[in-house]
Design a protein around this motif. Structure first.
Motif, PDB file in Angstrom:
ATOM      1  N   SER A  48       0.934  -1.224   0.124  1.00 19.35           N
ATOM      2  CA  SER A  48       0.188   0.012   0.112  1.00 19.35           C
ATOM      3  C   SER A  48       0.927   1.166  -0.008  1.00 19.35           C
ATOM      4  CB  SER A  48      -0.848  -0.116   1.224  1.00 19.35           C
ATOM      5  OG  SER A  48      -1.933  -0.996   1.135  1.00 19.35           O
ATOM      6  N   LEU A  49       0.611   2.067  -0.923  1.00 18.09           N
ATOM      7  CA  LEU A  49       1.719   3.483  -1.078  1.00 18.09           C
ATOM      8  C   LEU A  49       0.642   4.340  -1.154  1.00 18.09           C
ATOM      9  CD1 LEU A  49       4.353   4.092  -1.949  1.00 18.09           C
ATOM     10  CD2 LEU A  49       3.670   3.641  -4.257  1.00 18.09           C
ATOM     11  N   PHE A  50       0.167   4.892   0.161  1.00 19.92           N
ATOM     12  CA  PHE A  50      -0.808   6.103   0.502  1.00 19.92           C
ATOM     13  C   PHE A  50       0.093   7.391   0.534  1.00 19.92           C
ATOM     14  CE2 PHE A  50      -4.940   4.706   0.785  1.00 19.92           C
ATOM     15  CZ  PHE A  50      -4.913   3.298   0.385  1.00 19.92           C
ATOM     16  N   LEU A  51      -0.003   8.254  -0.454  1.00 20.56           N
ATOM     17  CA  LEU A  51       0.953   9.294  -0.575  1.00 20.56           C
ATOM     18  C   LEU A  51      -0.166  10.635  -0.333  1.00 20.56           C
ATOM     19  CD1 LEU A  51       3.043   8.369  -3.382  1.00 20.56           C
ATOM     20  CD2 LEU A  51       3.612   8.436  -0.994  1.00 20.56           C
ATOM     21  N   GLU A  52      -1.268  10.234   0.439  1.00 23.17           N
ATOM     22  CA  GLU A  52      -2.482  11.259   0.761  1.00 23.17           C
ATOM     23  C   GLU A  52      -3.145  10.668   1.959  1.00 23.17           C
ATOM     24  OE1 GLU A  52      -5.704  11.906  -1.834  1.00 23.17           O
ATOM     25  OE2 GLU A  52      -5.483  13.909  -2.107  1.00 23.17           O
ATOM     26  N   PRO A  53      -3.739  11.586   2.892  1.00 15.72           N
ATOM     27  CA  PRO A  53      -4.305  10.855   4.278  1.00 15.72           C
ATOM     28  C   PRO A  53      -5.503   9.746   3.661  1.00 15.72           C
ATOM     29  CG  PRO A  53      -3.973  13.268   4.164  1.00 15.72           C
ATOM     30  CD  PRO A  53      -3.546  12.904   2.778  1.00 15.72           C
ATOM     31  N   SER A  54      -5.434   8.884   4.455  1.00 11.25           N
ATOM     32  CA  SER A  54      -6.858   7.970   4.327  1.00 11.25           C
ATOM     33  C   SER A  54      -6.879   7.151   5.784  1.00 11.25           C
ATOM     34  CB  SER A  54      -6.318   7.049   3.285  1.00 11.25           C
ATOM     35  OG  SER A  54      -7.590   6.061   3.337  1.00 11.25           O
ATOM     36  N   THR A  55      -8.155   6.931   5.798  1.00 14.18           N
ATOM     37  CA  THR A  55      -8.636   6.223   7.047  1.00 14.18           C
ATOM     38  C   THR A  55      -9.419   4.773   6.568  1.00 14.18           C
ATOM     39  OG1 THR A  55      -8.724   7.901   8.715  1.00 14.18           O
ATOM     40  CG2 THR A  55      -9.932   5.948   9.002  1.00 14.18           C
ATOM     41  N   ARG A  56     -10.446   5.183   5.827  1.00 12.54           N
ATOM     42  CA  ARG A  56     -11.233   4.085   5.454  1.00 12.54           C
ATOM     43  C   ARG A  56     -10.622   3.097   4.256  1.00 12.54           C
ATOM     44  NH1 ARG A  56     -14.286   7.726   7.515  1.00 12.54           N
ATOM     45  NH2 ARG A  56     -12.631   8.884   6.787  1.00 12.54           N
ATOM     46  N   THR A  57     -10.064   3.812   3.388  1.00 10.02           N
ATOM     47  CA  THR A  57      -9.546   3.078   2.342  1.00 10.02           C
ATOM     48  C   THR A  57      -8.338   2.185   2.298  1.00 10.02           C
ATOM     49  OG1 THR A  57     -10.376   5.100   0.758  1.00 10.02           O
ATOM     50  CG2 THR A  57      -8.891   3.399  -0.295  1.00 10.02           C
ATOM     51  N   ARG A  58      -7.387   2.903   3.334  1.00  9.64           N
ATOM     52  CA  ARG A  58      -6.091   2.260   3.428  1.00  9.64           C
ATOM     53  C   ARG A  58      -6.451   1.220   4.706  1.00  9.64           C
ATOM     54  NH1 ARG A  58      -0.662   5.589   5.281  1.00  9.64           N
ATOM     55  NH2 ARG A  58       0.357   3.922   5.957  1.00  9.64           N
ATOM     56  N   GLY A  59      -7.341   1.519   5.601  1.00 15.34           N
ATOM     57  CA  GLY A  59      -7.481   0.530   6.586  1.00 15.34           C
ATOM     58  C   GLY A  59      -8.184  -0.817   5.823  1.00 15.34           C
ATOM     59  N   SER A  60      -9.190  -0.475   5.104  1.00 15.86           N
ATOM     60  CA  SER A  60     -10.115  -1.617   4.577  1.00 15.86           C
ATOM     61  C   SER A  60      -9.091  -2.443   3.274  1.00 15.86           C
ATOM     62  CB  SER A  60     -11.406  -1.222   3.981  1.00 15.86           C
ATOM     63  OG  SER A  60     -11.225  -0.276   2.902  1.00 15.86           O
ATOM     64  N   PHE A  61      -8.236  -1.728   2.720  1.00 16.43           N
ATOM     65  CA  PHE A  61      -7.393  -2.645   1.787  1.00 16.43           C
ATOM     66  C   PHE A  61      -6.452  -3.517   2.490  1.00 16.43           C
ATOM     67  CE2 PHE A  61      -8.002   0.209  -2.169  1.00 16.43           C
ATOM     68  CZ  PHE A  61      -8.486  -0.845  -3.247  1.00 16.43           C
ATOM     69  N   GLU A  62      -5.886  -2.895   3.651  1.00 19.54           N
ATOM     70  CA  GLU A  62      -5.035  -3.709   4.530  1.00 19.54           C
ATOM     71  C   GLU A  62      -5.819  -4.877   5.231  1.00 19.54           C
ATOM     72  OE1 GLU A  62      -2.470  -1.860   6.942  1.00 19.54           O
ATOM     73  OE2 GLU A  62      -1.387  -3.588   7.476  1.00 19.54           O
ATOM     74  N   LEU A  63      -6.897  -4.648   5.463  1.00 19.71           N
ATOM     75  CA  LEU A  63      -7.713  -5.825   5.998  1.00 19.71           C
ATOM     76  C   LEU A  63      -7.891  -6.661   5.018  1.00 19.71           C
ATOM     77  CD1 LEU A  63      -9.988  -4.159   8.756  1.00 19.71           C
ATOM     78  CD2 LEU A  63      -8.106  -5.723   9.294  1.00 19.71           C
ATOM     79  N   ALA A  64      -8.612  -6.232   3.826  1.00 18.65           N
ATOM     80  CA  ALA A  64      -8.997  -7.136   2.754  1.00 18.65           C
ATOM     81  C   ALA A  64      -7.665  -8.146   2.136  1.00 18.65           C
ATOM     82  CB  ALA A  64      -9.257  -6.206   1.581  1.00 18.65           C
ATOM     83  N   ALA A  65      -6.614  -7.628   2.188  1.00 22.52           N
ATOM     84  CA  ALA A  65      -5.184  -8.161   1.871  1.00 22.52           C
ATOM     85  C   ALA A  65      -5.020  -9.149   2.865  1.00 22.52           C
ATOM     86  CB  ALA A  65      -4.205  -7.324   1.619  1.00 22.52           C
ATOM     87  N   LYS A  66      -4.874  -9.016   4.302  1.00 20.36           N
ATOM     88  CA  LYS A  66      -4.805  -9.831   5.200  1.00 20.36           C
ATOM     89  C   LYS A  66      -5.940 -10.967   5.248  1.00 20.36           C
ATOM     90  CE  LYS A  66      -1.804  -7.393   8.468  1.00 20.36           C
ATOM     91  NZ  LYS A  66      -1.218  -6.457   7.624  1.00 20.36           N
ATOM     92  N   ARG A  67      -7.163 -10.632   5.407  1.00 19.29           N
ATOM     93  CA  ARG A  67      -8.269 -11.628   5.016  1.00 19.29           C
ATOM     94  C   ARG A  67      -7.951 -12.544   4.092  1.00 19.29           C
ATOM     95  NH1 ARG A  67     -12.688  -8.078   8.348  1.00 19.29           N
ATOM     96  NH2 ARG A  67     -11.519  -7.807  10.078  1.00 19.29           N
ATOM     97  N   LEU A  68      -7.244 -12.259   3.014  1.00 21.36           N
ATOM     98  CA  LEU A  68      -7.090 -13.023   1.871  1.00 21.36           C
ATOM     99  C   LEU A  68      -5.666 -13.923   2.062  1.00 21.36           C
ATOM    100  CD1 LEU A  68      -8.221 -10.976  -0.948  1.00 21.36           C
ATOM    101  CD2 LEU A  68      -9.502 -13.063  -0.134  1.00 21.36           C
ATOM    102  N   SER A  69      -5.017 -13.671   3.262  1.00 18.35           N
ATOM    103  CA  SER A  69      -3.479 -14.449   3.601  1.00 18.35           C
ATOM    104  C   SER A  69      -2.359 -13.659   2.684  1.00 18.35           C
ATOM    105  CB  SER A  69      -3.830 -15.708   3.439  1.00 18.35           C
ATOM    106  OG  SER A  69      -4.910 -16.400   4.234  1.00 18.35           O
ATOM    107  N   ALA A  70      -2.787 -12.694   2.046  1.00 19.11           N
ATOM    108  CA  ALA A  70      -1.680 -12.108   1.464  1.00 19.11           C
ATOM    109  C   ALA A  70      -0.694 -11.371   2.450  1.00 19.11           C
ATOM    110  CB  ALA A  70      -1.995 -10.898   0.410  1.00 19.11           C
ATOM    111  N   ASP A  71       0.800 -11.315   2.161  1.00 17.17           N
ATOM    112  CA  ASP A  71       1.747 -10.344   3.104  1.00 17.17           C
ATOM    113  C   ASP A  71       1.438  -8.984   2.454  1.00 17.17           C
ATOM    114  OD1 ASP A  71       2.836 -12.759   4.141  1.00 17.17           O
ATOM    115  OD2 ASP A  71       3.920 -13.395   2.215  1.00 17.17           O
TER     116      ASP A  71
END
Ligand code: CP
Length: 311
Positions: free
Chosen positions: A51-74
């Motif tokens: 995840s390369l977030f070069l602008e602030p984010s709560t929802r998009t950043r958090g949910s992408f990270e959870l999505a990736a982790k729930r799919l077992s990606a590193d």
């Protein structure tokens, strides 16, 4: 649809109705994973997502990270401060260096429109746009569409108003593309200074009167007034905007009994909507956030299922 063939997700413009529906159906199948006690499936085990977030984010950043982790990606996260961008490295060089660590997919948010397209042109890794400038926010529109379909049972034939700062809104642009493609009748409503000239060409109606617009709408999607992107005097005052275009309980009296109130967040309470509307019975704002995880799981899963670069 037989097989997902797109390597990147940069916007919704090029996606067919069938492709949009495939993402929404895939998200539906992933939604129950987040309700399990063990919130994980092995679908992307062995894949690496940055995840390369070069602008602030709560929802998009958090949910992408959870999505990736729930799919077992590193996963790893990078931001502007604390990375070598602050030493003058270009974003393309930075992304190429990240890619050299054998990553499979890069999620990018940037204040400048076009950065995700630039990365997609320079990388072999898949690129997913998490919001670029005022241009595009495809996964936000997908989660909005998912929420509408989940709550209303359909999108085709619904009357939907998108209200507020259309000029600066990547959420509005992506929603207009997706919702009209799936058959909704979309009206954009706001002060004339915040509605782009010629937006009718995108297949929407235009209104400057919220009381009139709200009367027959199934869904009212409010947008954040983007103070950080307003370098000119578009409005007499925030107070004036709230009076003309803010949704409070009084204004909701003009609306349909089963109207649905949406907002992509973050909200300016007391500006686009009152606290009682944000937290009230018509609001699905937190459902949108919940659905963001399932939709982003679907996007990561589909995008990493192909190596064919079509974008
Ligand atoms: N809706 C949205 O993009 O929120 P964030 O800026 O918190 O990601």
């Amino acid at each position: 649809m037989d097989k997902w063939t797109r390597h990147h997700l940069l916007d919704l413009q090029g996606l067919s109705k069938e492709e949009l529906e495939t993402i929404l159906e895939t998200a539906k199948s992933f939604k129950e994973v987040s309700a399990r006690e063990v919130k994980k499936v092995p679908a992307l085990r062995g894949k690496t997502i940055v995840s390369l977030f070069l602008e602030p984010s709560t929802r998009t950043r958090g949910s992408f990270e959870l999505a990736a982790k729930r799919l077992s990606a590193d996963t790893i996260n990078m931001s502007g401060t604390g990375s070598s961008l602050s030493k003058g490295e270009t974003i393309v060089d930075m992304a190429k260096n990240i890619e050299a660590m054998n990553v499979d997919l890069i999620i990018v948010r940037h204040a400048d429109a076009g950065v995700p397209y630039m990365l997609a042109n320079n990388l072999k890794a898949a690129v997913v746009n998490a919001g670029d400038g005022c241009r595009s926010h495809p996964t936000q529109a997908l989660l909005d569409m998912f929420t509408i379909k989940e709550k209303k049972g359909r999108i085709d034939g619904l009357k939907i108003a998108i209200v507020g700062d259309i000029l600066h809104s990547r959420v509005a642009r992506s929603n207009i593309v997706g919702l009209t493609r799936l058959g909704a009748e979309v009206t954009v409503c706001g002060p004339s200074t915040l509605i782009p000239i010629g937006i009718e060409k995108m297949g929407v109606k235009v209104s400057y009167d919220l009381n009139e617009t709200i009367k027959d709408k199934d869904v009212v999607m409010l947008l954040r007034l983007q103070k950080e992107r307003q370098h000119e005097n578009y409005l007499p005052s925030i107070r004036e905007y709230a009076i003309q275009f803010g949704v409070n309980k009084n204004r909701l009296r003009h609306a349909k009994k089963d109207v649905m109130i949406m907002h992509p967040g973050p909200t300016n309470r007391g500006v686009e909507l009152s606290a009682e509307v944000a937290d009230g019975e018509y609001s699905v704002i937190l459902d949108q956030v919940t659905n963001g995880v399932a939709v982003r799981m679907a996007v990561l899963y589909l995008t990493l299922g192909t190596k064919e670069a079509e974008d």
